[in-house]
Design a protein around this motif. Structure first.
Motif, short mmCIF file in Angstrom:
data_model
loop_
_atom_site.label_atom_id
_atom_site.label_comp_id
_atom_site.label_asym_id
_atom_site.label_seq_id
_atom_site.Cartn_x
_atom_site.Cartn_y
_atom_site.Cartn_z
N LYS A 39 -7.69 0.99 2.71
CA LYS A 39 -7.18 2.10 1.90
C LYS A 39 -5.64 2.07 1.85
O LYS A 39 -5.05 2.37 0.81
CB LYS A 39 -7.69 3.42 2.44
N LYS A 40 -5.02 1.70 2.95
CA LYS A 40 -3.56 1.58 2.98
C LYS A 40 -3.10 0.45 2.05
O LYS A 40 -2.10 0.59 1.34
CB LYS A 40 -3.09 1.33 4.42
N LEU A 41 -3.84 -0.65 2.04
CA LEU A 41 -3.47 -1.76 1.17
C LEU A 41 -3.63 -1.40 -0.31
O LEU A 41 -2.88 -1.91 -1.15
CB LEU A 41 -4.28 -3.00 1.52
N VAL A 42 -4.58 -0.54 -0.63
CA VAL A 42 -4.72 -0.09 -2.02
C VAL A 42 -3.42 0.59 -2.47
O VAL A 42 -3.01 0.44 -3.62
CB VAL A 42 -5.94 0.85 -2.19
N LYS A 43 -2.77 1.29 -1.58
CA LYS A 43 -1.50 1.95 -1.91
C LYS A 43 -0.32 0.99 -1.86
O LYS A 43 0.69 1.19 -2.55
CB LYS A 43 -1.24 3.11 -0.93
N THR A 44 -0.41 -0.05 -1.03
CA THR A 44 0.71 -0.96 -0.79
C THR A 44 0.79 -2.11 -1.78
O THR A 44 1.89 -2.52 -2.18
CB THR A 44 0.61 -1.51 0.65
N GLN A 67 -9.76 -6.47 -5.81
CA GLN A 67 -10.68 -6.85 -4.73
C GLN A 67 -10.66 -5.82 -3.61
O GLN A 67 -11.71 -5.46 -3.08
CB GLN A 67 -10.29 -8.21 -4.13
N THR A 68 -9.48 -5.36 -3.26
CA THR A 68 -9.34 -4.41 -2.16
C THR A 68 -10.02 -3.09 -2.48
O THR A 68 -10.64 -2.47 -1.60
CB THR A 68 -7.85 -4.22 -1.80
N ILE A 69 -9.94 -2.66 -3.71
CA ILE A 69 -10.67 -1.46 -4.12
C ILE A 69 -12.17 -1.68 -3.91
O ILE A 69 -12.87 -0.80 -3.41
CB ILE A 69 -10.33 -1.10 -5.59
N ASN A 70 -12.64 -2.87 -4.24
CA ASN A 70 -14.05 -3.21 -3.99
C ASN A 70 -14.36 -3.26 -2.50
O ASN A 70 -15.46 -2.90 -2.08
CB ASN A 70 -14.42 -4.53 -4.66
N HIS A 71 -13.40 -3.72 -1.69
CA HIS A 71 -13.61 -3.75 -0.24
C HIS A 71 -13.80 -2.35 0.31
O HIS A 71 -14.65 -2.12 1.19
CB HIS A 71 -12.43 -4.43 0.47
N ALA A 88 -11.72 7.10 8.03
CA ALA A 88 -10.64 6.17 8.33
C ALA A 88 -10.00 6.52 9.66
O ALA A 88 -9.69 7.69 9.92
CB ALA A 88 -9.59 6.21 7.22
N LEU A 89 -9.84 5.53 10.49
CA LEU A 89 -9.17 5.66 11.78
C LEU A 89 -7.90 4.83 11.70
O LEU A 89 -7.97 3.62 11.45
CB LEU A 89 -10.09 5.15 12.89
N LYS A 90 -6.73 5.46 11.84
CA LYS A 90 -5.47 4.76 11.63
C LYS A 90 -5.43 3.44 12.38
O LYS A 90 -5.73 3.36 13.56
CB LYS A 90 -4.27 5.61 12.04
N CYS A 91 -5.04 2.42 11.64
CA CYS A 91 -4.94 1.06 12.18
C CYS A 91 -3.47 0.76 12.46
O CYS A 91 -2.70 0.48 11.54
CB CYS A 91 -5.50 0.08 11.15
N PRO A 92 -3.05 0.84 13.73
CA PRO A 92 -1.64 0.59 14.05
C PRO A 92 -1.17 -0.81 13.64
O PRO A 92 -0.03 -0.98 13.22
CB PRO A 92 -1.58 0.76 15.56
N MET A 94 -2.16 -2.69 11.00
CA MET A 94 -1.88 -2.74 9.57
C MET A 94 -0.69 -1.85 9.22
O MET A 94 0.11 -2.21 8.35
CB MET A 94 -3.11 -2.34 8.76
N ALA A 95 -0.56 -0.73 9.89
CA ALA A 95 0.60 0.14 9.65
C ALA A 95 1.90 -0.63 9.93
O ALA A 95 2.85 -0.54 9.15
CB ALA A 95 0.52 1.40 10.50
N GLY A 96 1.91 -1.40 11.00
CA GLY A 96 3.09 -2.20 11.33
C GLY A 96 3.35 -3.29 10.31
O GLY A 96 4.50 -3.54 9.93
N ILE A 97 2.30 -3.95 9.85
CA ILE A 97 2.45 -5.00 8.85
C ILE A 97 2.98 -4.43 7.54
O ILE A 97 3.87 -5.01 6.91
CB ILE A 97 1.11 -5.74 8.65
N VAL A 98 2.47 -3.27 7.14
CA VAL A 98 2.94 -2.62 5.92
C VAL A 98 4.41 -2.22 6.06
O VAL A 98 5.21 -2.42 5.13
CB VAL A 98 2.05 -1.41 5.57
N ASP A 99 4.78 -1.68 7.21
CA ASP A 99 6.19 -1.34 7.45
C ASP A 99 7.08 -2.58 7.37
O ASP A 99 8.18 -2.53 6.81
CB ASP A 99 6.37 -0.66 8.81
N GLU A 100 6.59 -3.67 7.92
CA GLU A 100 7.35 -4.92 7.86
C GLU A 100 7.54 -5.38 6.42
O GLU A 100 8.61 -5.84 6.03
CB GLU A 100 6.64 -6.00 8.68
N GLY A 101 6.51 -5.23 5.61
CA GLY A 101 6.62 -5.57 4.19
C GLY A 101 7.67 -4.73 3.48
O GLY A 101 8.45 -5.23 2.66
N ALA A 102 7.69 -3.44 3.81
CA ALA A 102 8.70 -2.54 3.22
C ALA A 102 10.10 -2.97 3.64
O ALA A 102 11.04 -2.94 2.83
CB ALA A 102 8.42 -1.10 3.62
#
Length: 186
Positions: A39-44, A67-71, A88-92, A94-102
């Motif tokens: 769900k986080k990747l759908v936004k990212t 694809q991610t929407i389908n996932h 959804a249970l927060k995934c630390p 993936m949160a870190g990876i998304v922050d790194e991308g930002a």
């Protein structure tokens, strides 16, 4: 650490895992974790596509968004197989990876191949996390005799691997080659 295999049905004995077993509860928690990540990747992914320089990379991010929407939908279907409400249970991780991308977007020049290299790095970190997670979930589902869930999870695993390979090709054929010629300026 779960040992993963894509070699087809496991030959190990399948226990009748009860919904109150520790293994079943762990499995559900990992589904919740990857559900949050997807769900986080759908936004990212739209942000990554907007930040990408290369049209090929933009298209890869946009295609993977679909694809991610389908996932996400597939995970919701898996939850239903277990009579569980999708949660959804927060995934630390993936949160870190998304922050790194930002951070990569903030710290690289708009329109640069260097930015594309960084975006590919961040995206592949996300893909590798997902590959590891889905591989483990497939193994657990098979171990518990949940073949329907294993099949759905294995579909997503295969798609994540294809995306990872595509990102590698874009890096090798385009982004990395173009970034070599960019001059560093302070």
């Amino acid at each position: 650490m779960a040992i993963q295999s894509n070699a087809g049905p496991q030959t190990t004995a399948r226990s009748s895992v009860m919904p109150d077993s520790k293994l079943h509860q762990f499995f559900i928690q990992q589904l919740q974790d990857v559900y949050w990540a997807e769900k986080k990747l759908v936004k990212t992914l739209p942000k990554l596509a907007d930040a990408a320089t290369s049209q090929r990379l933009k298209q890869a991010f946009n295609d993977h968004l679909e694809q991610t929407i389908n996932h996400v939908t597939r995970l919701e279907n898996i939850f239903r197989l277990f009579n569980e409400e999708p949660k959804a249970l927060k995934c630390p991780a993936m949160a870190g990876i998304v922050d790194e991308g930002a951070d990569i977007i903030d710290e690289t020049d708009n329109g640069s191949a260097q930015r594309d290299v960084g975006l590919i790095f961040a995206a592949q970190k996300a893909e590798h996390y997902e590959i590891a997670t889905y591989g483990g979930l497939v193994t657990l589902a098979r171990t518990m005799g949940h073949d329907d869930a294993a099949e759905l999870l294995d579909q997503t695993l295969a798609e994540e691997k294809v995306t990872d390979s595509l990102l590698t090709r874009i890096a090798e054929e385009e982004a990395n080659v173009n970034a070599v010629n960019e001059k560093y300026e302070e």
